[in-house]
Design a protein around this motif. Structure first.
Motif, PDB file in Angstrom:
ATOM      1  N   LEU A  68       2.486   1.721  -3.405  1.00 37.42           N
ATOM      2  CA  LEU A  68       1.476   2.108  -4.381  1.00 37.42           C
ATOM      3  C   LEU A  68       1.049   3.559  -4.177  1.00 37.42           C
ATOM      4  O   LEU A  68       0.873   4.305  -5.152  1.00 37.42           O
ATOM      5  CB  LEU A  68       0.264   1.181  -4.264  1.00 37.42           C
ATOM      6  CG  LEU A  68      -0.883   1.440  -5.237  1.00 37.42           C
ATOM      7  CD1 LEU A  68      -0.417   1.267  -6.679  1.00 37.42           C
ATOM      8  CD2 LEU A  68      -2.062   0.491  -4.936  1.00 37.42           C
ATOM      9  N   TYR A 115      -2.646  -8.772  -6.977  1.00 33.70           N
ATOM     10  CA  TYR A 115      -3.616  -8.113  -6.110  1.00 33.70           C
ATOM     11  C   TYR A 115      -4.489  -7.196  -6.961  1.00 33.70           C
ATOM     12  O   TYR A 115      -3.979  -6.288  -7.639  1.00 33.70           O
ATOM     13  CB  TYR A 115      -2.925  -7.273  -5.034  1.00 33.70           C
ATOM     14  CG  TYR A 115      -2.027  -8.056  -4.106  1.00 33.70           C
ATOM     15  CD1 TYR A 115      -2.465  -8.445  -2.844  1.00 33.70           C
ATOM     16  CD2 TYR A 115      -0.727  -8.400  -4.496  1.00 33.70           C
ATOM     17  CE1 TYR A 115      -1.634  -9.159  -1.983  1.00 33.70           C
ATOM     18  CE2 TYR A 115       0.106  -9.116  -3.645  1.00 33.70           C
ATOM     19  CZ  TYR A 115      -0.353  -9.495  -2.398  1.00 33.70           C
ATOM     20  OH  TYR A 115       0.480 -10.208  -1.568  1.00 33.70           O
ATOM     21  N   VAL A 138       2.101  -1.979 -11.776  1.00 32.84           N
ATOM     22  CA  VAL A 138       0.668  -1.723 -11.825  1.00 32.84           C
ATOM     23  C   VAL A 138       0.251  -1.880 -13.284  1.00 32.84           C
ATOM     24  O   VAL A 138       0.706  -1.118 -14.151  1.00 32.84           O
ATOM     25  CB  VAL A 138       0.315  -0.313 -11.316  1.00 32.84           C
ATOM     26  CG1 VAL A 138      -1.196  -0.093 -11.371  1.00 32.84           C
ATOM     27  CG2 VAL A 138       0.838  -0.101  -9.893  1.00 32.84           C
ATOM     28  N   LEU A 141      -6.312  -3.793  -1.429  1.00 30.34           N
ATOM     29  CA  LEU A 141      -5.600  -4.758  -2.257  1.00 30.34           C
ATOM     30  C   LEU A 141      -6.206  -6.140  -2.010  1.00 30.34           C
ATOM     31  O   LEU A 141      -6.140  -6.663  -0.892  1.00 30.34           O
ATOM     32  CB  LEU A 141      -4.104  -4.756  -1.921  1.00 30.34           C
ATOM     33  CG  LEU A 141      -3.392  -3.404  -2.099  1.00 30.34           C
ATOM     34  CD1 LEU A 141      -1.902  -3.556  -1.802  1.00 30.34           C
ATOM     35  CD2 LEU A 141      -3.597  -2.860  -3.507  1.00 30.34           C
ATOM     36  N   SER A 143     -10.926  -0.023  -9.007  1.00 33.44           N
ATOM     37  CA  SER A 143     -10.138   0.513 -10.113  1.00 33.44           C
ATOM     38  C   SER A 143      -9.978  -0.560 -11.182  1.00 33.44           C
ATOM     39  O   SER A 143     -10.186  -1.744 -10.919  1.00 33.44           O
ATOM     40  CB  SER A 143      -8.754   0.960  -9.618  1.00 33.44           C
ATOM     41  OG  SER A 143      -7.855  -0.139  -9.587  1.00 33.44           O
ATOM     42  N   LEU A 153      -2.081  -5.138  -9.210  1.00 33.23           N
ATOM     43  CA  LEU A 153      -0.706  -5.070  -8.720  1.00 33.23           C
ATOM     44  C   LEU A 153      -0.065  -6.434  -8.939  1.00 33.23           C
ATOM     45  O   LEU A 153      -0.565  -7.459  -8.472  1.00 33.23           O
ATOM     46  CB  LEU A 153      -0.706  -4.699  -7.232  1.00 33.23           C
ATOM     47  CG  LEU A 153       0.597  -4.154  -6.640  1.00 33.23           C
ATOM     48  CD1 LEU A 153       1.060  -2.911  -7.390  1.00 33.23           C
ATOM     49  CD2 LEU A 153       0.387  -3.832  -5.164  1.00 33.23           C
ATOM     50  N   LEU A 166      -4.828   5.818  -6.464  1.00 36.83           N
ATOM     51  CA  LEU A 166      -5.329   4.449  -6.334  1.00 36.83           C
ATOM     52  C   LEU A 166      -5.353   4.082  -4.858  1.00 36.83           C
ATOM     53  O   LEU A 166      -4.351   3.676  -4.272  1.00 36.83           O
ATOM     54  CB  LEU A 166      -4.443   3.476  -7.129  1.00 36.83           C
ATOM     55  CG  LEU A 166      -4.397   3.709  -8.640  1.00 36.83           C
ATOM     56  CD1 LEU A 166      -3.487   2.692  -9.320  1.00 36.83           C
ATOM     57  CD2 LEU A 166      -5.791   3.657  -9.252  1.00 36.83           C
ATOM     58  N   ILE A 198      -6.696  -4.074  -7.350  1.00 40.34           N
ATOM     59  CA  ILE A 198      -6.843  -2.806  -6.625  1.00 40.34           C
ATOM     60  C   ILE A 198      -8.317  -2.447  -6.670  1.00 40.34           C
ATOM     61  O   ILE A 198      -8.845  -2.048  -7.722  1.00 40.34           O
ATOM     62  CB  ILE A 198      -5.961  -1.707  -7.240  1.00 40.34           C
ATOM     63  CG1 ILE A 198      -4.491  -2.158  -7.268  1.00 40.34           C
ATOM     64  CG2 ILE A 198      -6.097  -0.406  -6.444  1.00 40.34           C
ATOM     65  CD1 ILE A 198      -3.566  -1.206  -8.013  1.00 40.34           C
ATOM     66  N   LYS A 227       0.828  -1.210   0.000  1.00 41.89           N
ATOM     67  CA  LYS A 227       0.000   0.000   0.000  1.00 41.89           C
ATOM     68  C   LYS A 227       0.861   1.257   0.000  1.00 41.89           C
ATOM     69  O   LYS A 227       0.572   2.238  -0.702  1.00 41.89           O
ATOM     70  CB  LYS A 227      -0.914   0.007   1.226  1.00 41.89           C
ATOM     71  CG  LYS A 227      -2.146  -0.866   1.093  1.00 41.89           C
ATOM     72  CD  LYS A 227      -3.030  -0.676   2.317  1.00 41.89           C
ATOM     73  CE  LYS A 227      -4.334  -1.435   2.196  1.00 41.89           C
ATOM     74  NZ  LYS A 227      -5.189  -1.228   3.382  1.00 41.89           N
TER      75      LYS A 227
END
Length: 357
Positions: free
Chosen positions: A15, A39, A99, A26, A44, A48, A22, A41, A12
């Protein structure tokens, strides 16, 4: 369950620094591959993608840069996820992360979705070949056949181990003799080259409807500049079509031939004329690459996890159920009877070559 390489808070934090907009939770996805944790997100259209280890022995920074280039270049075809950002390696994120676009889709159904896979690969292969200085960091196989043989020769060192039955070893050594002879005939011969995906087993694709079935390859860290026919072979040989439980199917010879014909139609007459003569020799070369990789994996997955995560196949980075599945598949593919049946495509009648005419 194996411990993730980076904890949720570290992810986190990294990111938030790279993409502060974002902010969704996750959501870990099922561990279905040997090389990455994924993961979603939440809220969105992004994912990840966190490397577990480098399968090529790269440093963390090299590995991430290579994968970022793969996504950026393949996505230009419209059949790969877009790249949003790179999260650099650091103390709390040892291998970094990417990402990338989250693709809504389902696994391919075989053989029904083979035409969509053919169209996707034709689109990637049609991308303009960049000038030589613009190809790094991606590998550039100026002689794709010799490049494939080099990889096979390295993997073939594992055929002498106790994991490979004597009859399997004998058959694969015969294939290796053929591969060396064939490679010798290709020296100085102009070979079709393009951006290729390398790891094109059907489980690495998703099918989305826009409005008809469209294939997107979502596993891209092995793209390079090489031979298109190897991608086509890897999508349709038995060791690929039965690798992933979600896409498992045994293709009939006429289904394989139909796939090749659809690819050649999508590629257009000029490229088809260049690629067609390479389809079956490189299929044979690809199968040897796949089977020698199985011999390598059965030894190397026992490697201890290294501090720099360069032990590319360490089982300790993946879910035990996934490792058990790969162990069973590699053992099956190296069974002497299975190898004999697979070689039947070019040694027995009717040969695939005869059906493709």
């Amino acid at each position: 369950m194996p411990k993730p390489l980076a904890d949720n808070e570290s992810l986190k934090s990294a990111l938030a620094e790279a993409c502060p907009e974002l902010t969704g939770e996750l959501l870990p996805l099922l561990d279905s591959g040997l090389a990455h944790d994924h993961y979603r997100i939440d809220g969105s259209p992004w994912l990840l993608r966190v490397p577990k280890q480098s399968q090529r022995g790269y440093t963390a920074a090299e590995n991430l840069a290579y994968q970022a280039a793969c996504f950026a270049r393949v996505s230009a075809s419209g059949h790969g996820p877009k790249l949003r950002a790179s999260l650099p390696p650091g103390p709390r994120l040892p291998m970094g992360a990417l990402v990338v676009e989250y693709i809504e889709g389902r696994p391919p159904h075989l053989p029904e979705d083979l035409p969509a896979l053919a169209v996707a690969m034709a689109a990637v292969h049609a991308l303009p070949l960049p000038s030589q200085d613009k190809r790094p960091p991606l590998e550039d196989h100026r002689d794709p056949v010799a490049g494939a043989l080099r990889e096979i020769e390295t993997q073939a060192l594992y055929l002498d181990g106790p994991e490979v039955a004597g009859e399997t070893r004998r058959q694969l050594e015969e294939e290796l003799d053929w591969a060396r002879a064939y490679t010798g005939t290709q020296k100085g011969v102009a070979q079709p080259r393009s951006l290729v995906l390398t790891d094109t087993h059907p489980g690495n694709f998703l099918i989305r409807r826009t409005p008809g079935p469209e294939a997107v390859i979502v596993d891209l860290e092995k793209a390079l500049y090489g031979a298109p026919a190897i991608d086509l072979a890897h999508a349709t040989v038995y060791s690929s079509t039965t690798w992933d439980l979600a896409t498992s199917a045994t293709l009939a010879p006429d289904e394989i031939v139909d796939f090749y014909r659809r690819y050649l139609a999508a590629a257009g007459p000029e490229r088809a004329a260049l690629v067609a003569p390479t389809l079956l020799p490189l299929r044979r070369l690809l199968l040897l690459r796949a089977l020698t990789w199985c011999a390598l994996w059965r030894v190397e997955h026992r490697a201890e996890i290294t501090e720099d995560n360069s032990a590319g196949w360490a089982a300790g980075r993946s879910d035990p159920g996934l490792i058990a599945h790969v162990e069973e598949r590699t053992r099956h593919y190296l069974d002497p009877a299975v190898v004999r049946r697979l070689r039947g495509e070019w040694l027995d009648s009717p040969r695939l070559e005869d059906l493709l005419r």
